[in-house]
Design an enzyme around this catalytic site. Structure first.
Site, short mmCIF file in Angstrom:
data_model
loop_
_atom_site.label_atom_id
_atom_site.label_comp_id
_atom_site.label_asym_id
_atom_site.label_seq_id
_atom_site.Cartn_x
_atom_site.Cartn_y
_atom_site.Cartn_z
N ASP A 197 31.52 39.02 49.17
CA ASP A 197 30.91 39.43 47.91
C ASP A 197 30.06 40.68 48.09
OD1 ASP A 197 31.41 38.36 45.41
OD2 ASP A 197 30.24 36.53 45.77
N TYR A 220 44.12 43.67 47.82
CA TYR A 220 44.06 44.06 46.41
C TYR A 220 43.26 45.35 46.25
CZ TYR A 220 42.42 44.39 41.64
OH TYR A 220 42.09 44.89 40.40
N PHE A 230 48.64 48.89 33.31
CA PHE A 230 47.83 47.73 33.68
C PHE A 230 48.57 46.82 34.67
CE2 PHE A 230 46.26 48.51 29.29
CZ PHE A 230 44.91 48.60 29.55
N ASP A 248 56.25 43.98 30.12
CA ASP A 248 55.57 42.97 30.95
C ASP A 248 56.64 42.00 31.45
OD1 ASP A 248 52.27 41.93 30.80
OD2 ASP A 248 53.78 40.68 31.81
N ASN A 285 36.94 34.09 38.77
CA ASN A 285 35.92 34.98 38.20
C ASN A 285 34.85 34.18 37.47
OD1 ASN A 285 38.68 36.95 37.80
ND2 ASN A 285 36.93 37.74 38.90
N GLY A 302 48.89 40.99 29.07
CA GLY A 302 47.79 40.47 29.90
C GLY A 302 46.44 40.60 29.21
N SER A 360 39.31 50.22 39.76
CA SER A 360 38.28 49.19 39.82
C SER A 360 37.08 49.70 40.60
CB SER A 360 38.88 47.98 40.53
OG SER A 360 37.88 47.05 40.88
N ARG A 388 25.98 42.42 38.85
CA ARG A 388 27.20 43.12 38.44
C ARG A 388 26.98 43.83 37.12
NH1 ARG A 388 28.14 41.65 42.76
NH2 ARG A 388 29.90 40.50 43.63
N LYS A 428 44.25 49.50 45.01
CA LYS A 428 43.61 50.38 44.02
C LYS A 428 43.24 51.73 44.66
CE LYS A 428 43.96 47.62 40.58
NZ LYS A 428 45.02 47.86 39.59
P1 NAD Z 1 46.45 40.36 33.82
O1 NAD Z 1 47.05 39.65 34.96
O2 NAD Z 1 45.93 39.57 32.68
O3 NAD Z 1 47.48 41.45 33.24
C1 NAD Z 1 48.43 42.09 34.06
C2 NAD Z 1 49.78 41.95 33.37
O4 NAD Z 1 50.76 42.64 34.15
C3 NAD Z 1 50.25 40.50 33.24
O5 NAD Z 1 50.61 40.26 31.90
C4 NAD Z 1 51.45 40.41 34.19
O6 NAD Z 1 52.43 39.50 33.69
C5 NAD Z 1 51.93 41.85 34.20
N1 NAD Z 1 52.67 42.25 35.42
C6 NAD Z 1 52.25 42.11 36.71
N2 NAD Z 1 53.17 42.61 37.56
C7 NAD Z 1 54.18 43.10 36.79
C8 NAD Z 1 55.43 43.75 37.07
N3 NAD Z 1 55.82 43.98 38.32
N4 NAD Z 1 56.21 44.11 36.03
C9 NAD Z 1 55.83 43.88 34.74
N5 NAD Z 1 54.68 43.27 34.42
C10 NAD Z 1 53.87 42.89 35.42
O7 NAD Z 1 45.29 41.30 34.42
P2 NAD Z 1 44.12 42.11 33.69
O8 NAD Z 1 42.85 41.42 34.00
O9 NAD Z 1 44.49 42.40 32.30
O10 NAD Z 1 44.13 43.43 34.57
C11 NAD Z 1 44.87 44.56 34.17
C12 NAD Z 1 44.71 45.64 35.22
O11 NAD Z 1 43.33 45.94 35.39
C13 NAD Z 1 45.22 45.28 36.61
O12 NAD Z 1 45.79 46.43 37.18
C14 NAD Z 1 43.97 44.89 37.35
O13 NAD Z 1 44.10 45.09 38.73
C15 NAD Z 1 42.98 45.86 36.75
N6 NAD Z 1 41.58 45.40 36.86
C16 NAD Z 1 41.25 44.18 36.37
C17 NAD Z 1 39.94 43.74 36.49
C18 NAD Z 1 39.56 42.36 36.00
O14 NAD Z 1 38.52 41.84 36.45
N7 NAD Z 1 40.30 41.74 35.10
C19 NAD Z 1 38.97 44.57 37.06
C20 NAD Z 1 39.35 45.83 37.52
C21 NAD Z 1 40.67 46.24 37.42
C1 WQD Z 2 31.01 37.94 39.68
C2 WQD Z 2 29.74 37.35 40.28
C3 WQD Z 2 30.13 36.08 42.29
C4 WQD Z 2 32.40 32.81 40.45
C5 WQD Z 2 36.16 40.68 41.26
C6 WQD Z 2 36.99 41.59 42.11
C7 WQD Z 2 36.90 43.00 41.62
C8 WQD Z 2 37.22 43.08 40.13
C9 WQD Z 2 36.48 42.06 39.33
C10 WQD Z 2 39.51 43.67 39.86
C11 WQD Z 2 29.71 37.47 41.79
C12 WQD Z 2 29.60 35.21 41.18
C13 WQD Z 2 31.68 33.98 40.65
C14 WQD Z 2 31.73 31.57 40.64
C15 WQD Z 2 29.71 32.75 41.18
N1 WQD Z 2 38.59 42.83 39.87
N2 WQD Z 2 30.36 33.95 41.00
N3 WQD Z 2 30.40 31.58 40.99
O1 WQD Z 2 33.56 39.45 42.63
O2 WQD Z 2 32.42 41.08 41.06
O3 WQD Z 2 34.83 41.13 41.30
O4 WQD Z 2 36.62 40.77 39.92
O5 WQD Z 2 39.52 44.81 40.23
O6 WQD Z 2 37.78 43.75 42.37
O7 WQD Z 2 36.52 41.53 43.45
O8 WQD Z 2 33.82 39.24 40.09
O9 WQD Z 2 33.82 37.38 38.49
O10 WQD Z 2 34.52 36.94 40.89
O11 WQD Z 2 32.13 37.42 40.40
O12 WQD Z 2 28.51 32.72 41.48
O13 WQD Z 2 32.31 30.48 40.52
O14 WQD Z 2 29.75 35.95 39.99
O15 WQD Z 2 29.56 35.74 43.52
O16 WQD Z 2 28.37 37.70 42.15
P1 WQD Z 2 33.59 40.20 41.37
P2 WQD Z 2 33.66 37.68 39.94
#
Ligand code: NAD
Ligand code: WQD
Length: 342
Positions: free
Chosen positions: A299, A150, A82, A32, A200, A11, A125, A232, A154
């Site tokens: 938001d 979601y 992850f 994965d 996002n 991922g 997160s 943010r 966490k």
């Molecule tokens: P991602 O979706 O790119 O990566 C997650 C990976 O996990 C994927 O490759 C998916 O195929 C794999 N996966 C999901 N469920 C599975 C299962 N049951 N068995 C095996 N593999 C599985 O996401 P990411 O953005 O890399 O996020 C990674 C972690 O970080 C997640 O836990 C996410 O909640 C957390 N996180 C992400 C963000 C963000 O904005 N990207 C922010 C805060 C926290």
């Molecule tokens: C960022 C800013 C939007 C899209 C989410 C999850 C959070 C975490 C990260 C995993 C915000 C604005 C966005 C668009 C916009 N994930 N925006 N137009 O909401 O901070 O967080 O992802 O844990 O849990 O809630 O991230 O990238 O969606 O937004 O104006 O088309 O961009 O309103 O202010 P967010 P985001």
């Protein structure tokens, strides 16, 4: 070389962490199920580090597969977990999918490691803070009632891990609370691969700039912030990946804070949506087509992290700024336009 299990390692954040683990002298082993990633990412990682990481494709919700994997890989010393479902909006529509995937995968791993010494790093997160009362938000700020299933996974996962680490002395756990991960590896060979229409901000910006989307809608321009748009703490994914290496290293030394600990992983700086757009325009040399639209439900208005604890106790600090975040995200979007993945 210590072997580290990286669940979700194909991922977005996992693939960058596999690269940084390799650079730090670890042997990453990926599990994965490819539910939100692509096998091609293994070739991309190989182009960066020169070796293809060991890969096992199965679903961590399958307890027998997890137990078999743990039995046949007895020399793994650490796990970076992850793997999870991560789309906030989808979690509101399909809460059971999120509770099933995010809890069963975690509990299966913890069960399979009962009685074995293991260092465990968990992807949490800043969503656990909700709308913070005090900024920058510290790790001791109250955890607010989650606004999505979601986010709830966490919060509850943190509780499960804390209780587990306290009850059984074989587990040492660090939960990293990420702020907003953005950007891509400097090689532009790996990056974020959003499925469908991105939810996002950053992938929406880069897809708009490259012509895949007509325009970006800024969700709200009338908030109580300096320019009216939400604020943010954006964190470069390579810095974030390095925080995981630092967490594994701290656990290997023994964390003086005990068997369960949490750290903020951000830069400590807040940028508004309009500032992020301006930074993208500067870094890419592209004018972005955007309009200010209505607010998005749920938001958070403003959140950025206090990173004192990560700096002093984890020994990690973000090195890359908003320019590198934007230019690397843009380079990755351009790479994808030439070399589609998936
Ligand atoms: P991602 O979706 O790119 O990566 C997650 C990976 O996990 C994927 O490759 C998916 O195929 C794999 N996966 C999901 N469920 C599975 C299962 N049951 N068995 C095996 N593999 C599985 O996401 P990411 O953005 O890399 O996020 C990674 C972690 O970080 C997640 O836990 C996410 O909640 C957390 N996180 C992400 C963000 C963000 O904005 N990207 C922010 C805060 C926290
Ligand atoms: C960022 C800013 C939007 C899209 C989410 C999850 C959070 C975490 C990260 C995993 C915000 C604005 C966005 C668009 C916009 N994930 N925006 N137009 O909401 O901070 O967080 O992802 O844990 O849990 O809630 O991230 O990238 O969606 O937004 O104006 O088309 O961009 O309103 O202010 P967010 P985001």
């Amino acid at each position: 070389m210590s072997k580290i299990l990286v669940t979700g390692g194909t991922g977005y954040i996992g693939s960058h962490t596999v690269v940084e683990l390799h650079h730090a002298g670890y042997t990453p082993i990926i599990v994965d199920n490819l539910s939100n990633s692509n096998l091609q990412i293994l070739d991309q990682i190989e182009k960066i580090i020169g070796v293809k990481p060991e890969f096992h494709q199965f679903d961590l919700c399958d307890d027998e597969k997890v137990a078999d994997f743990v039995k046949s890989n007895p020399d793994i010393s650490g796990i970076i977990h992850f793997a999870a479902s991560k789309a906030v909006g989808e979690s509101v529509e399909k809460p059971l999918k999120y509770y099933h995937n995010n809890f069963f995968s975690l509990i299966n791993l913890l069960n399979a490691y009962q009685g074995k010494k293991i260092n465990f790093v968990f992807s949490s997160s800043c969503t656990v803070y909700g709308e913070p009362d005090v900024l920058p938000v510290t790790e001791s700020a109250p955890v607010k009632r989650a606004t999505s299933p979601y986010g709830n996974t966490k919060q509850i996962a943190e509780e499960i891990l804390e209780e587990t680490a306290h009850a059984y002395d074989n587990y040492q756990v660090i939960a990293l609370r990420y702020f907003n991960p953005v950007g891509a590896h400097e090689s532009a060979l790996i990056g974020e691969l959003p499925l469908g229409v991105p939810q996002n901000l950053l992938p929406f910006i880069t897809q708009t700039a490259i012509g895949k989307r007509e325009k970006l809608t800024v969700f709200g321009g009338d908030y109580d912030t300096p320019d009216g748009s939400c604020v943010r703490d954006y964190i470069h994914v390579v810095d974030l990946a390095k925080a995981h290496v630092a967490a594994i290293q701290l656990l290997e030394k023994g964390n003086p804070n005990g068997r369960y600990d949490v750290f903020n992983v951000g830069t400590g700086n807040g940028y508004s949506v309009l500032q992020a757009i301006a930074a993208f325009e500067t870094a890419s040399g592209q004018k972005l087509n955007y309009v200010i639209g209505p607010r998005r439900d749920g938001d958070i208005v403003k959140v950025w992290g206090d990173v004192t604890k990560s700096t002093t106790q984890l020994g990690w600090k973000a090195e890359l700024g908003i320019d590198e975040m934007m230019s690397s995200a843009w380079a990755w979007e351009n790479y994808l336009a030439q070399h589609p993945i998936g």
